[in-house]
Scaffold this motif. Structure first.
Motif, PDB file in Angstrom:
ATOM      1  N   VAL A 569     -47.386 -90.789 -71.280  1.00  0.00           N
ATOM      2  CA  VAL A 569     -46.175 -92.660 -71.361  1.00  0.00           C
ATOM      3  C   VAL A 569     -46.492 -93.085 -70.540  1.00  0.00           C
ATOM      4  O   VAL A 569     -46.853 -92.516 -69.167  1.00  0.00           O
ATOM      5  N   ALA A 570     -46.763 -94.539 -70.176  1.00  0.00           N
ATOM      6  CA  ALA A 570     -46.738 -95.671 -69.613  1.00  0.00           C
ATOM      7  C   ALA A 570     -45.660 -96.345 -70.003  1.00  0.00           C
ATOM      8  O   ALA A 570     -45.299 -96.771 -70.903  1.00  0.00           O
ATOM      9  N   ALA A 571     -44.883 -96.703 -68.581  1.00  0.00           N
ATOM     10  CA  ALA A 571     -43.593 -97.542 -68.874  1.00  0.00           C
ATOM     11  C   ALA A 571     -43.971 -98.382 -67.648  1.00  0.00           C
ATOM     12  O   ALA A 571     -44.351 -98.580 -67.029  1.00  0.00           O
ATOM     13  N   ASN A 572     -42.878 -99.562 -67.247  1.00  0.00           N
ATOM     14  CA  ASN A 572     -42.904-100.728 -66.451  1.00  0.00           C
ATOM     15  C   ASN A 572     -41.659 -99.695 -65.652  1.00  0.00           C
ATOM     16  O   ASN A 572     -41.828-100.195 -64.415  1.00  0.00           O
ATOM     17  N   HIS A 573     -40.900 -98.563 -65.856  1.00  0.00           N
ATOM     18  CA  HIS A 573     -39.664 -97.909 -64.735  1.00  0.00           C
ATOM     19  C   HIS A 573     -39.399 -97.051 -65.053  1.00  0.00           C
ATOM     20  O   HIS A 573     -39.315 -96.253 -66.333  1.00  0.00           O
ATOM     21  N   ASN A 574     -39.357 -96.315 -63.681  1.00  0.00           N
ATOM     22  CA  ASN A 574     -39.198 -94.675 -63.599  1.00  0.00           C
ATOM     23  C   ASN A 574     -37.541 -94.453 -63.749  1.00  0.00           C
ATOM     24  O   ASN A 574     -37.066 -94.260 -62.867  1.00  0.00           O
ATOM     25  N   ALA A 575     -37.039 -94.586 -65.032  1.00  0.00           N
ATOM     26  CA  ALA A 575     -35.820 -94.568 -65.924  1.00  0.00           C
ATOM     27  C   ALA A 575     -35.920 -93.034 -66.483  1.00  0.00           C
ATOM     28  O   ALA A 575     -34.358 -92.811 -66.886  1.00  0.00           O
ATOM     29  N   TYR A 576     -37.220 -92.290 -67.156  1.00  0.00           N
ATOM     30  CA  TYR A 576     -37.141 -91.067 -67.913  1.00  0.00           C
ATOM     31  C   TYR A 576     -37.307 -89.970 -67.081  1.00  0.00           C
ATOM     32  O   TYR A 576     -37.590 -89.284 -67.714  1.00  0.00           O
ATOM     33  N   SER A 577     -36.877 -89.657 -65.795  1.00  0.00           N
ATOM     34  CA  SER A 577     -37.157 -88.084 -65.326  1.00  0.00           C
ATOM     35  C   SER A 577     -36.476 -87.009 -66.353  1.00  0.00           C
ATOM     36  O   SER A 577     -37.026 -86.104 -66.480  1.00  0.00           O
ATOM     37  N   TYR A 578     -34.823 -87.318 -66.852  1.00  0.00           N
ATOM     38  CA  TYR A 578     -34.542 -86.519 -67.379  1.00  0.00           C
ATOM     39  C   TYR A 578     -35.303 -86.067 -68.857  1.00  0.00           C
ATOM     40  O   TYR A 578     -35.362 -85.087 -68.952  1.00  0.00           O
ATOM     41  N   THR A 640     -50.135-102.252 -76.672  1.00  0.00           N
ATOM     42  CA  THR A 640     -49.092-102.667 -77.233  1.00  0.00           C
ATOM     43  C   THR A 640     -47.586-102.445 -76.452  1.00  0.00           C
ATOM     44  O   THR A 640     -47.561-101.489 -76.155  1.00  0.00           O
ATOM     45  N   ILE A 641     -46.498-103.744 -76.367  1.00  0.00           N
ATOM     46  CA  ILE A 641     -45.020-102.693 -76.281  1.00  0.00           C
ATOM     47  C   ILE A 641     -43.849-102.671 -77.033  1.00  0.00           C
ATOM     48  O   ILE A 641     -43.778-102.832 -78.416  1.00  0.00           O
ATOM     49  N   LYS A 642     -43.526-101.454 -76.577  1.00  0.00           N
ATOM     50  CA  LYS A 642     -42.111-100.501 -77.578  1.00  0.00           C
ATOM     51  C   LYS A 642     -40.719-100.231 -76.709  1.00  0.00           C
ATOM     52  O   LYS A 642     -41.460-100.110 -75.270  1.00  0.00           O
ATOM     53  N   ILE A 643     -39.893-100.229 -77.554  1.00  0.00           N
ATOM     54  CA  ILE A 643     -38.576-100.162 -76.072  1.00  0.00           C
ATOM     55  C   ILE A 643     -38.674 -98.500 -76.361  1.00  0.00           C
ATOM     56  O   ILE A 643     -38.244 -97.682 -77.123  1.00  0.00           O
ATOM     57  N   THR A 663     -31.991 -91.911 -81.388  1.00  0.00           N
ATOM     58  CA  THR A 663     -32.825 -92.093 -82.474  1.00  0.00           C
ATOM     59  C   THR A 663     -34.105 -92.528 -82.092  1.00  0.00           C
ATOM     60  O   THR A 663     -35.286 -92.861 -82.177  1.00  0.00           O
ATOM     61  N   LYS A 664     -33.579 -94.169 -81.894  1.00  0.00           N
ATOM     62  CA  LYS A 664     -34.816 -95.244 -81.021  1.00  0.00           C
ATOM     63  C   LYS A 664     -35.934 -94.749 -80.511  1.00  0.00           C
ATOM     64  O   LYS A 664     -37.113 -95.057 -81.103  1.00  0.00           O
ATOM     65  N   ASN A 665     -35.482 -94.085 -79.360  1.00  0.00           N
ATOM     66  CA  ASN A 665     -36.413 -93.973 -78.396  1.00  0.00           C
ATOM     67  C   ASN A 665     -37.288 -92.640 -78.716  1.00  0.00           C
ATOM     68  O   ASN A 665     -38.529 -91.899 -78.392  1.00  0.00           O
ATOM     69  N   LEU A 666     -36.334 -92.149 -79.900  1.00  0.00           N
ATOM     70  CA  LEU A 666     -37.352 -90.603 -80.169  1.00  0.00           C
ATOM     71  C   LEU A 666     -38.447 -91.663 -80.736  1.00  0.00           C
ATOM     72  O   LEU A 666     -39.367 -90.592 -81.204  1.00  0.00           O
ATOM     73  N   GLU A 667     -37.824 -92.014 -81.869  1.00  0.00           N
ATOM     74  CA  GLU A 667     -39.123 -92.854 -82.799  1.00  0.00           C
ATOM     75  C   GLU A 667     -40.087 -93.067 -82.197  1.00  0.00           C
ATOM     76  O   GLU A 667     -41.374 -93.242 -82.573  1.00  0.00           O
ATOM     77  N   ASN A 668     -39.794 -94.355 -81.256  1.00  0.00           N
ATOM     78  CA  ASN A 668     -40.737 -94.908 -80.726  1.00  0.00           C
ATOM     79  C   ASN A 668     -41.395 -94.099 -79.630  1.00  0.00           C
ATOM     80  O   ASN A 668     -42.927 -94.467 -79.406  1.00  0.00           O
ATOM     81  N   LEU A 669     -40.786 -92.622 -78.794  1.00  0.00           N
ATOM     82  CA  LEU A 669     -41.638 -91.988 -77.860  1.00  0.00           C
ATOM     83  C   LEU A 669     -43.006 -91.189 -79.245  1.00  0.00           C
ATOM     84  O   LEU A 669     -44.046 -91.148 -78.847  1.00  0.00           O
ATOM     85  N   ILE A 670     -42.728 -90.696 -80.519  1.00  0.00           N
ATOM     86  CA  ILE A 670     -43.289 -90.099 -81.264  1.00  0.00           C
ATOM     87  C   ILE A 670     -44.924 -90.940 -82.010  1.00  0.00           C
ATOM     88  O   ILE A 670     -45.609 -90.925 -81.670  1.00  0.00           O
ATOM     89  N   SER A 671     -44.243 -92.628 -82.071  1.00  0.00           N
ATOM     90  CA  SER A 671     -45.364 -93.161 -82.718  1.00  0.00           C
ATOM     91  C   SER A 671     -45.941 -94.061 -81.641  1.00  0.00           C
ATOM     92  O   SER A 671     -47.670 -94.040 -81.540  1.00  0.00           O
ATOM     93  N   GLY A 672     -45.646 -93.853 -80.438  1.00  0.00           N
ATOM     94  CA  GLY A 672     -46.556 -94.265 -79.067  1.00  0.00           C
ATOM     95  C   GLY A 672     -47.364 -93.776 -78.835  1.00  0.00           C
ATOM     96  O   GLY A 672     -48.523 -93.909 -77.675  1.00  0.00           O
ATOM     97  N   MET A 673     -47.100 -91.780 -78.472  1.00  0.00           N
ATOM     98  CA  MET A 673     -48.341 -91.036 -78.753  1.00  0.00           C
ATOM     99  C   MET A 673     -49.013 -90.742 -80.294  1.00  0.00           C
ATOM    100  O   MET A 673     -50.334 -89.948 -79.641  1.00  0.00           O
ATOM    101  N   GLY A 674     -48.590 -91.151 -80.506  1.00  0.00           N
ATOM    102  CA  GLY A 674     -49.303 -91.062 -81.936  1.00  0.00           C
ATOM    103  C   GLY A 674     -49.558 -89.284 -82.898  1.00  0.00           C
ATOM    104  O   GLY A 674     -50.254 -89.356 -83.188  1.00  0.00           O
ATOM    105  N   CYS A 675     -47.951 -88.987 -82.637  1.00  0.00           N
ATOM    106  CA  CYS A 675     -47.899 -87.816 -83.194  1.00  0.00           C
ATOM    107  C   CYS A 675     -47.650 -87.458 -85.015  1.00  0.00           C
ATOM    108  O   CYS A 675     -47.435 -88.644 -85.274  1.00  0.00           O
TER     109      CYS A 675
END
Length: 675
Positions: A569-578, A640-643, A663-675
């Motif tokens: 994943v590419a993101a603008n902010h390193n807030a996702y270590s966990y 494209t940009i996702k939240i 839940t939105k994070n989960l859905e956006n990650l799945i979509s962003g990775m094309g799973c």
């Protein structure tokens, strides 16, 4: 020690030797080595060999040199101080404290035993220091009173009352005097420090003499002018006799309450008593803190702490009163630079002066001694430079405190000087931990009067790996890349989490926080315990379900892994270590932990290359991110940009909560990775 113990005590310690001490009766026995002494149940006491005095000796306090006088009477008759063996340059140890002060041989030290020994050691030889001085009291029209003094030796031979007035008020008190001199009537005092007698003579400055022949001694008006008052011991104050004689004088407004004038003796005793009481109070606090079992006695173990604290107490910077008492070598009630520097370099005030500037291994004593010949020239030059810097700093403080620029510090000026020295030795300190995530030039904006020193952290790294290589040409990310942390650096998972506060983005970590909240609420509001437990159980179940959903998508058997999709994943902010650590997702971020920072062109280029190499189609940003800030990346890569919600602030949609946003994070990650 002979051949048997020569290797142990001779070669290793040189001239150092010791004695075997029987703690039961505080006597030394004939055992001459440590092993046999301790085997016999006794205490081996090392003698450090630093003292060159095998017995008592005579010390010149003005030159800080020892004289050739061999008896106490001859020494004190010459104006020097008789020093008893064991009291010079001998650091106190618990064993030595027991040997010297345990008068009832119970292997403990009581407060009375310590205080009696302390007074004998530290006040011996100082009792007569202030005996030959003269006081000048000033009683103002409003009945406020001040007392000043001048040492007898600071006055000229056949000193007059005016000599004493000037020495005490101007020299000691740093006051200004307004006076006139008449060819017939001599000196006439008009004002003291701006308080001038009025020209209508509604009141005037009256000269008072201390009469030691009355019973009890008392102040009385002088029968002569100030120039005809002689300073001496045999009191006389007879009209028309030509002169008066007294040891102490006072200037009092004639309309003031003269009964407020204090006895000079009482003033001296009050000062001495006040100093002794302050010293006793501080030492008693140390004693009580060391008495861990509160039995009023210090055993050998407790003495260890006590002695350490007392040694620090002795190393402290002296008060102005202590400085004058101990270091005013010529008894003029002032401290000159030479007197201060001699005390500083011989007494070790402030502890190890070298440590203040970061130098190790040499105390203030060693700086003024001849260096051992094994020290090379560079080492000596380094310490010489340090000595010069230290001396320059202290001399600057001295000169700044010398308000009247006479090269001497009176009591008031000493207070200012000592305050500056203490601030220099013990500056206020604060510490911050800075985690540098990328190489580059960093600047820190600081106030002009604040020093900033960068120290390598205990877990600091000298190098951080780059991200140019991301696996084989076929895009397979093996175990090597599996170790990537939240920002793509080769940090361990534990280290990565040390610097990321967004723990709530892991449902399991947030579930642990639910228990913390539950315990806090139950403790604060025990009546609601049943409701709290029920709510916590329900919410924990929701978090477990959320974790199951994340694992179903990104776990080892999840749809993304089984479908052959790259969990990158590419993101603008390193807030996702966990999230990265929990679900083995690799994040490449433009920013570090601070989303407000300005990324360098190198940072942007690195992310752009990563997106192109990995075939990434989505760039994740936070809810409140200004998307124009990443427009250059969008333009160059076509992403494209996702939240991805970090929940650092309240959601823009008031209907959202933690569960809906995760839940939105989960859905956006799945979509962003094309799973």
């Amino acid at each position: 020690h002979g051949d048997e113990h020569g290797d142990e005590h001779g070669d290793e310690h040189g001239d150092e030797h010791g004695v075997c001490h029987d703690m039961s009766d505080h006597t030394n026995n004939n055992i001459d080595n440590k092993a046999d002494c301790e085997a016999g149940g006794f205490m081996w006491m090392e003698e450090d060999g630093h003292s060159t005095h095998d017995g008592d000796y005579c010390h010149d306090t003005s030159s800080h040199q020892n004289t050739n006088h061999t008896t106490e009477a001859d020494c004190e008759a010459a104006g020097h101080m008789w020093m008893e063996s064991g009291h010079h340059d001998e650091e106190m140890t618990p064993e030595r404290a027991l040997e010297q002060h345990d008068t009832n041989n119970d292997s403990h030290i009581s407060w009375d035993e310590f205080w009696a020994g302390w007074n004998e050691e530290h006040h011996h030889g100082h009792e007569g220091h202030h005996e030959e001085h003269h006081n000048v009291a000033v009683l103002y029209p409003g009945n406020s009173m001040e007392m000043y003094e001048a040492e007898h030796d600071a006055l000229p031979e056949n000193a007059t009352g005016w000599n004493l007035t000037h020495a005490a008020l101007v020299g000691d008190g740093n006051l200004t005097l307004n006076y006139s001199v008449h060819s017939t009537f001599g000196t006439s005092l008009v004002g003291i420090n701006g308080t001038d007698a009025p020209t209508d003579y509604s009141w005037w400055w009256q000269l008072m003499l201390w009469n030691t022949t009355s019973s009890p001694p008392a102040w009385e008006p002088s029968e002569h002018g100030i120039d005809s008052v002689m300073i001496g011991e045999n009191y006389s104050n007879v009209a028309n006799s030509g002169s008066s004689v007294t040891e102490h004088i006072a200037w009092a407004a004639n309309n003031s309450n003269h009964s407020l004038l204090p006895s000079p003796a009482m003033h001296d005793e009050h000062d001495d008593d006040e100093h002794d009481e302050h010293e006793e109070e501080m030492l008693m606090d140390i004693f009580n803190e060391s008495d861990t079992n509160n039995d009023g006695l210090l055993n050998l173990s407790e003495l260890g702490h006590f002695v350490e604290e007392v040694n620090e107490f002795e190393d402290r910077i002296p008060t102005p009163e202590e400085a004058l008492e101990h270091h005013d070598a010529n008894n003029d009630s002032h401290i000159s630079w030479d007197e201060f520097w001699t005390a500083w370099t011989t007494e070790g005030y402030g502890g190890d002066h070298d440590d203040h500037d970061g130098h190790d291994g040499h105390s203030g004593h060693e700086h003024n001694a001849t260096h051992n010949s094994t020290h090379n020239t560079t080492t000596n030059e380094t310490h010489d430079d340090h000595d010069e810097h230290q001396e320059e700093m202290l001399m600057d403080f001295f000169n700044e405190s010398d308000m009247d620029s006479n090269g001497l510090l009176n009591m008031s000026e000493l207070g200012h000087f000592i305050e500056d020295v203490e601030k220099w030795l013990n500056p206020p300190l604060g510490f911050v931990t800075i985690h540098v995530e990328a190489e580059g030039d960093y600047g820190f904006l600081m106030p002009a009067d604040v020093g900033f020193h960068v120290l390598m952290g205990e877990d600091g790294h000298s190098d951080h790996a780059g991200h140019g290589d991301h696996g084989d040409e076929d895009g397979d990310h093996g175990d090597e890349d599996g170790d990537h942390g939240a920002d793509g650096d080769n940090h361990s998972a534990e280290e990565t989490l040390n610097y990321d506060p967004h723990s709530w983005l892991s449902p399991l970590a947030f579930k642990a926080q639910v228990n913390v909240v539950l315990n806090g609420l139950t403790t604060a509001f025990p009546a609601g315990e049943d409701d709290f437990n029920a709510n916590a159980e329900t919410y924990s179940g929701l978090l477990t379900d959320l974790d199951t959903a994340f694992d179903a998508a990104f776990g080892a058997n999840g749809v993304c892994s089984t479908g052959g999709h790259s969990k990158t994943v590419a993101a603008n902010h390193n807030a996702y270590s966990y999230i990265a650590v929990e679900y083995d997702i690799q994040f490449m971020t433009v920013h570090g932990l601070d989303p407000e920072g300005e990324p360098s062109p190198e940072d942007v280029a690195k992310v752009v290359n990563f997106i192109k190499e990995e075939g990434i189609t989505v760039l994740f940003v936070e809810e409140y991110t200004d998307q124009s800030s990443v427009q250059s990346i969008v333009d160059e890569t076509g992403v494209t940009i996702k939240i991805l919600y970090t929940m650092e602030m309240a959601p823009s949609d008031s209907s959202d909560n933690y569960m809906t946003m995760m839940t939105k994070n989960l859905e956006n990650l799945i979509s962003g990775m094309g799973c």
